[in-house]
Enzyme design. Structure first.
Site, PDB file in Angstrom:
ATOM      1  N   GLY A  70       0.797  -1.219   0.000  1.00 60.93           N
ATOM      2  CA  GLY A  70       0.000   0.000   0.000  1.00 60.93           C
ATOM      3  C   GLY A  70       0.832   1.273   0.000  1.00 60.93           C
ATOM      4  N   ASN A 150      -8.627   3.663   8.028  1.00 58.84           N
ATOM      5  CA  ASN A 150      -8.076   2.501   8.725  1.00 58.84           C
ATOM      6  C   ASN A 150      -8.247   2.545  10.232  1.00 58.84           C
ATOM      7  OD1 ASN A 150      -6.167   4.627   7.832  1.00 58.84           O
ATOM      8  ND2 ASN A 150      -4.786   3.656   9.284  1.00 58.84           N
ATOM      9  N   GLN A 180      -7.998  -0.553   2.748  1.00 61.67           N
ATOM     10  CA  GLN A 180      -8.930  -1.100   3.750  1.00 61.67           C
ATOM     11  C   GLN A 180     -10.306  -1.421   3.167  1.00 61.67           C
ATOM     12  OE1 GLN A 180      -8.077  -2.044   6.754  1.00 61.67           O
ATOM     13  NE2 GLN A 180      -6.139  -0.971   7.085  1.00 61.67           N
ATOM     14  N   SER A 200      -3.213  -3.529  -0.961  1.00 64.46           N
ATOM     15  CA  SER A 200      -2.098  -4.190  -0.257  1.00 64.46           C
ATOM     16  C   SER A 200      -2.442  -5.650   0.026  1.00 64.46           C
ATOM     17  CB  SER A 200      -1.854  -3.444   1.054  1.00 64.46           C
ATOM     18  OG  SER A 200      -0.895  -4.122   1.819  1.00 64.46           O
ATOM     19  N   HIS A 202      -1.242  -7.835   2.388  1.00 65.04           N
ATOM     20  CA  HIS A 202      -1.321  -8.405   3.738  1.00 65.04           C
ATOM     21  C   HIS A 202      -2.591  -8.028   4.488  1.00 65.04           C
ATOM     22  CE1 HIS A 202       0.119  -4.935   6.338  1.00 65.04           C
ATOM     23  NE2 HIS A 202       0.460  -4.486   5.147  1.00 65.04           N
ATOM     24  N   CYS A 325       0.879   1.695  12.052  1.00 65.96           N
ATOM     25  CA  CYS A 325       2.001   2.552  11.674  1.00 65.96           C
ATOM     26  C   CYS A 325       2.130   3.756  12.596  1.00 65.96           C
ATOM     27  CB  CYS A 325       1.816   3.072  10.260  1.00 65.96           C
ATOM     28  SG  CYS A 325       1.226   1.831   9.149  1.00 65.96           S
TER      29      CYS A 325
HETATM   30  C1  LIG Z   1      -5.499   2.966   4.396  1.00 56.38           C
HETATM   31  C2  LIG Z   1      -4.104   2.428   4.318  1.00 56.38           C
HETATM   32  N1  LIG Z   1      -3.312   2.827   3.302  1.00 56.38           N
HETATM   33  C3  LIG Z   1      -2.054   2.362   3.171  1.00 56.38           C
HETATM   34  C4  LIG Z   1      -1.527   1.462   4.067  1.00 56.38           C
HETATM   35  C5  LIG Z   1      -0.115   0.960   3.887  1.00 56.38           C
HETATM   36  O1  LIG Z   1      -0.103  -0.361   3.392  1.00 56.38           O
HETATM   37  P1  LIG Z   1       1.208  -1.261   3.518  1.00 56.38           P
HETATM   38  O2  LIG Z   1       1.274  -1.724   4.937  1.00 56.38           O
HETATM   39  O3  LIG Z   1       0.970  -2.393   2.559  1.00 56.38           O
HETATM   40  O4  LIG Z   1       2.365  -0.419   3.109  1.00 56.38           O
HETATM   41  C6  LIG Z   1      -2.306   1.039   5.156  1.00 56.38           C
HETATM   42  C7  LIG Z   1      -1.753   0.124   6.193  1.00 56.38           C
HETATM   43  O5  LIG Z   1      -2.178   0.094   7.319  1.00 56.38           O
HETATM   44  C8  LIG Z   1      -3.633   1.520   5.265  1.00 56.38           C
HETATM   45  O6  LIG Z   1      -4.431   1.125   6.270  1.00 56.38           O
END
Ligand SMILES: Cc1ncc(COP(=O)(O)O)c(C=O)c1O
Length: 383
Positions: A70, A150, A180, A200, A202, A325
């Site tokens: 992502g 998220n 999400q 993404s 995972h 994150c």
């Molecule tokens: C809305 C959203 N965008 C982007 C990402 C980033 O994805 P990745 O973990 O594959 O880099 C996340 C991860 O939590 C997310 O929730």
């Protein structure tokens, strides 16, 4: 036994995904760019994986590009579109509650001379359609809006936005971070007039470090990952074959049973909400009723979410205080933008579900949450 309620952070891979990855690692280890037979076989495997993903995304094969997930998807799409279209204008629109991979990319573009409008949200986590329309300018080249937040699960009106943008006389590209929502909402980017979409692996029981972008074939976009010309020269680098094959397996399993999966997760969310509401007092539900099926954000007033999280992990119950994150930083930017009081922000826990959760686990988890919340409240009141 563990009860894993942190499926927005990441999901457990399906067994079929793991098997496919082991097959890729042990048998299909050749470089897909190699011209010998072993390389050609791997190239064919990637082609089939792309076809499978394109089918479930309602896209053409050539509109799907593999990335590392992502974060990279958001980066290369936003930067690539901004750089390729700067002669038409340098104004960009997004929201204040995007994932950091979007927000920090826009912050970077501001340093490069682009102007960004960050849309406000209301106390349900939603942008106003009027605000969005008012933000559009003659020099707007890109609108980037996350489909599902998220942290609280708010669903933005991306269908309405896409429809509106598609009717404008001049081209304004529309990017949706669907990390999400893919596999949690039944939609196709083409139906919503989305030009660019990030997904993404995972988050849908696929591997980590793999994802894909959908790029409508008419999009003017610049590659910012240059090299040997893989992925039609949009994203160079030797392909992550185990990731790609595992991802396509995850997409197939998720999308084949999409409606049933959504219903199942929604029922689990309802059960979790009702159990918490009827067993624990002094809470605030931060996710709206119309939110996505898998995310439920609740504040336990008077308690620090982080402490509750660690109390719960002692009983093998895994939750989150915000997005994985940003959870190490103080205070969620999403809850702050939603106008929550500091005691509500402090006490917030994000529960996120998947089809792998069971009803009895939800009931058991709430029993333990109740105990821990009561215990913590007694300790705090004694101080
Ligand atoms: C809305 C959203 N965008 C982007 C990402 C980033 O994805 P990745 O973990 O594959 O880099 C996340 C991860 O939590 C997310 O929730």
């Amino acid at each position: 036994m563990e009860i894993y309620l942190d499926n927005s952070a990441t999901t457990k891979p399906y067994k079929e995904v793991v098997d496919k990855m082991v097959y890729a690692l042990t048998d299909q280890y050749a470089n897909p760019s190699s011209v010998h037979r072993k390389g050609v076989i791997v190239e064919k495997e990637i082609k089939n994986a792309r076809k499978e993903i394109a089918k479930y995304t309602g896209a053409k094969d050539k509109e799907i590009f593999f990335t590392s997930g992502g974060t990279e998807s958001n980066n290369i799409i936003i930067r690539g579109t901004a750089y390729a279209n700067h002669r038409s204008g340098k104004h960009l629109i997004t929201t204040k509650i995007e994932h950091p991979s979007v927000l920090n990319t826009f912050k970077d573009l501001e340093k490069d001379g682009y102007e960004v409008t960050y849309l406000d949200i209301d106390n349900n986590g939603l942008i106003s359609f009027e605000d969005f329309k008012n933000a559009l300018r003659e020099d707007t080249i890109l609108v980037s809006i996350m489909h599902v937040n998220n942290e609280v699960g708010a669903i933005q009106p991306v269908d309405k936005i896409g429809r509106y943008l598609s009717k404008l006389k001049r081209k304004v590209y529309f990017h949706v971070d669907a990390v999400q929502s893919f596999g949690k909402i039944d939609f196709k980017p083409s139906k919503y007039n989305i030009d660019l979409m990030s997904v993404s692996g995972h988050k849908i029981h696929g591997p980590k470090g793999i994802g894909f972008v959908y790029i409508k074939e008419t999009t003017k976009i610049k590659s910012i990952v240059t090299g040997g010309g893989q992925e039609s020269a949009f994203r160079s680098g030797t392909e992550n074959v185990p990731g790609i094959l595992g991802l396509s397996e995850a997409v197939r399993i998720t999308m084949e049973n999409l409606k049933d999966n959504i219903d199942k997760i929604n029922n689990l969310k309802e059960l979790l909400l009702n159990e918490i509401k009827s067993n624990i007092d002094n809470i605030k539900v931060n996710s709206s009723e119309n939110g996505v099926c898998h995310i439920l954000n609740i504040s336990f007033i008077g308690i620090k979410g982080e402490i509750l999280l660690h109390y719960l992990e002692e009983d093998n119950i895994y939750v989150s205080t915000g997005s994985a994150c940003s959870s190490k930083k103080k205070g969620s930017h999403v809850l702050i933008e939603m106008g929550l009081l500091s005691k509500e922000i402090e006490g917030a826990i994000r529960f996120s579900l998947s089809t792998m959760n069971k009803e009895e686990d939800i009931k058991k988890a709430v029993g333990i949450i109740k105990e821990k919340v009561e215990e913590l409240r007694i300790i705090i009141n004694k101080r």
